[in-house]
Design an enzyme around this catalytic site. Sequence first.
Site, PDB file in Angstrom:
ATOM      1  N   ASN A  17       0.833  -1.199   0.000  1.00 16.00           N
ATOM      2  CA  ASN A  17       0.000   0.000   0.000  1.00 16.00           C
ATOM      3  C   ASN A  17       0.873   1.255   0.000  1.00 16.00           C
ATOM      4  O   ASN A  17       0.386   2.354   0.242  1.00 16.00           O
ATOM      5  CB  ASN A  17      -0.941   0.005   1.209  1.00 16.00           C
ATOM      6  CG  ASN A  17      -2.045  -1.037   1.080  1.00 16.00           C
ATOM      7  OD1 ASN A  17      -2.641  -1.182   0.016  1.00 16.00           O
ATOM      8  ND2 ASN A  17      -2.316  -1.774   2.150  1.00 16.00           N
ATOM      9  N   GLY A  20       4.838   5.009  -3.237  1.00 14.64           N
ATOM     10  CA  GLY A  20       6.109   5.085  -3.948  1.00 14.64           C
ATOM     11  C   GLY A  20       6.488   3.751  -4.576  1.00 14.64           C
ATOM     12  O   GLY A  20       6.892   3.686  -5.738  1.00 14.64           O
ATOM     13  N   ASP A  79       9.963  -6.668   0.210  1.00 15.61           N
ATOM     14  CA  ASP A  79      10.389  -6.134   1.498  1.00 15.61           C
ATOM     15  C   ASP A  79      11.765  -5.543   1.260  1.00 15.61           C
ATOM     16  O   ASP A  79      12.660  -6.206   0.724  1.00 15.61           O
ATOM     17  CB  ASP A  79      10.443  -7.196   2.601  1.00 15.61           C
ATOM     18  CG  ASP A  79      10.437  -6.541   3.981  1.00 15.61           C
ATOM     19  OD1 ASP A  79       9.540  -5.706   4.220  1.00 15.61           O
ATOM     20  OD2 ASP A  79      11.315  -6.831   4.805  1.00 15.61           O
ATOM     21  N   PHE A 166      11.622   8.371  -2.889  1.00 17.48           N
ATOM     22  CA  PHE A 166      10.946   8.374  -1.594  1.00 17.48           C
ATOM     23  C   PHE A 166      11.865   7.708  -0.580  1.00 17.48           C
ATOM     24  O   PHE A 166      12.965   7.257  -0.912  1.00 17.48           O
ATOM     25  CB  PHE A 166       9.598   7.637  -1.684  1.00 17.48           C
ATOM     26  CG  PHE A 166       9.709   6.181  -2.017  1.00 17.48           C
ATOM     27  CD1 PHE A 166       9.639   5.214  -1.029  1.00 17.48           C
ATOM     28  CD2 PHE A 166       9.883   5.759  -3.334  1.00 17.48           C
ATOM     29  CE1 PHE A 166       9.746   3.862  -1.329  1.00 17.48           C
ATOM     30  CE2 PHE A 166       9.979   4.405  -3.649  1.00 17.48           C
ATOM     31  CZ  PHE A 166       9.913   3.462  -2.641  1.00 17.48           C
ATOM     32  N   TYR A 168      14.627   6.874   1.876  1.00 16.17           N
ATOM     33  CA  TYR A 168      15.972   7.382   2.144  1.00 16.17           C
ATOM     34  C   TYR A 168      16.699   7.835   0.875  1.00 16.17           C
ATOM     35  O   TYR A 168      17.896   8.138   0.934  1.00 16.17           O
ATOM     36  CB  TYR A 168      16.805   6.301   2.844  1.00 16.17           C
ATOM     37  CG  TYR A 168      16.255   5.882   4.192  1.00 16.17           C
ATOM     38  CD1 TYR A 168      16.578   6.591   5.351  1.00 16.17           C
ATOM     39  CD2 TYR A 168      15.403   4.788   4.306  1.00 16.17           C
ATOM     40  CE1 TYR A 168      16.071   6.208   6.583  1.00 16.17           C
ATOM     41  CE2 TYR A 168      14.882   4.404   5.531  1.00 16.17           C
ATOM     42  CZ  TYR A 168      15.216   5.117   6.670  1.00 16.17           C
ATOM     43  OH  TYR A 168      14.712   4.745   7.888  1.00 16.17           O
TER      44      TYR A 168
END
Length: 208
Positions: A17, A20, A79, A166, A168
């Site tokens: 969700n 970016g 992830d 987006f 870092y």
Amino acid sequence: MSNQAWLSQGTLVLASNNKGKIAEFEKMFSDLNLPVDVIPQGQLNIEDAIEDGLSFVENAIIKARHAARISGKPAIADDSGLCVPSLGGAPGIYSARFAGAHGDDAANNAKLLADLKPLRQDGKAIDGMFVCVLALVEHADDPLPKIFQGIWHGEILEQARGENGFGYDPLFWLPELNVSSAELSKEEKNKISHRGQAMQLLRASLSQ
């Protein structure tokens, strides 16, 4: 099932969700020109899974199974995060909630800079790496998730640079290109990023 089995389903749920990530994935899947519709899980009213794994691989599988179980369709999950060796690998799997609140990029970046400040030595770079693990499951109980991993090496800046991307990205310096990740266009980033690398491995797996 063969590597191509999920393609025959016609639909692949993207277990994210994060706006970016969704934008980057939609662009990359479009570039791959695969005959499959990628549907962000939010369009199916699927909330985020509880990420209680201790590694990128575990959390990616947890998210993919969660989306597949609710949707009844094949699912892919990412992830990813930033690992800084001098911080013992932090923020790692906690990258999105490093400062406490999930997805607060400004707070996360500020905490990273604060944590690194006492470790900085004049003229010496602090290494960092973006990690992405993709997990693709044919169904919720798939015993053999397909795993694709990308690692993007760089350095951590002392202050933000750039307006793109987006997370870092503004602090991730690429010395060989003399730019930050946030100074790259979407197309440039997708070609070389951790997520782009993982997607290229996904593409390569289709011919195996």
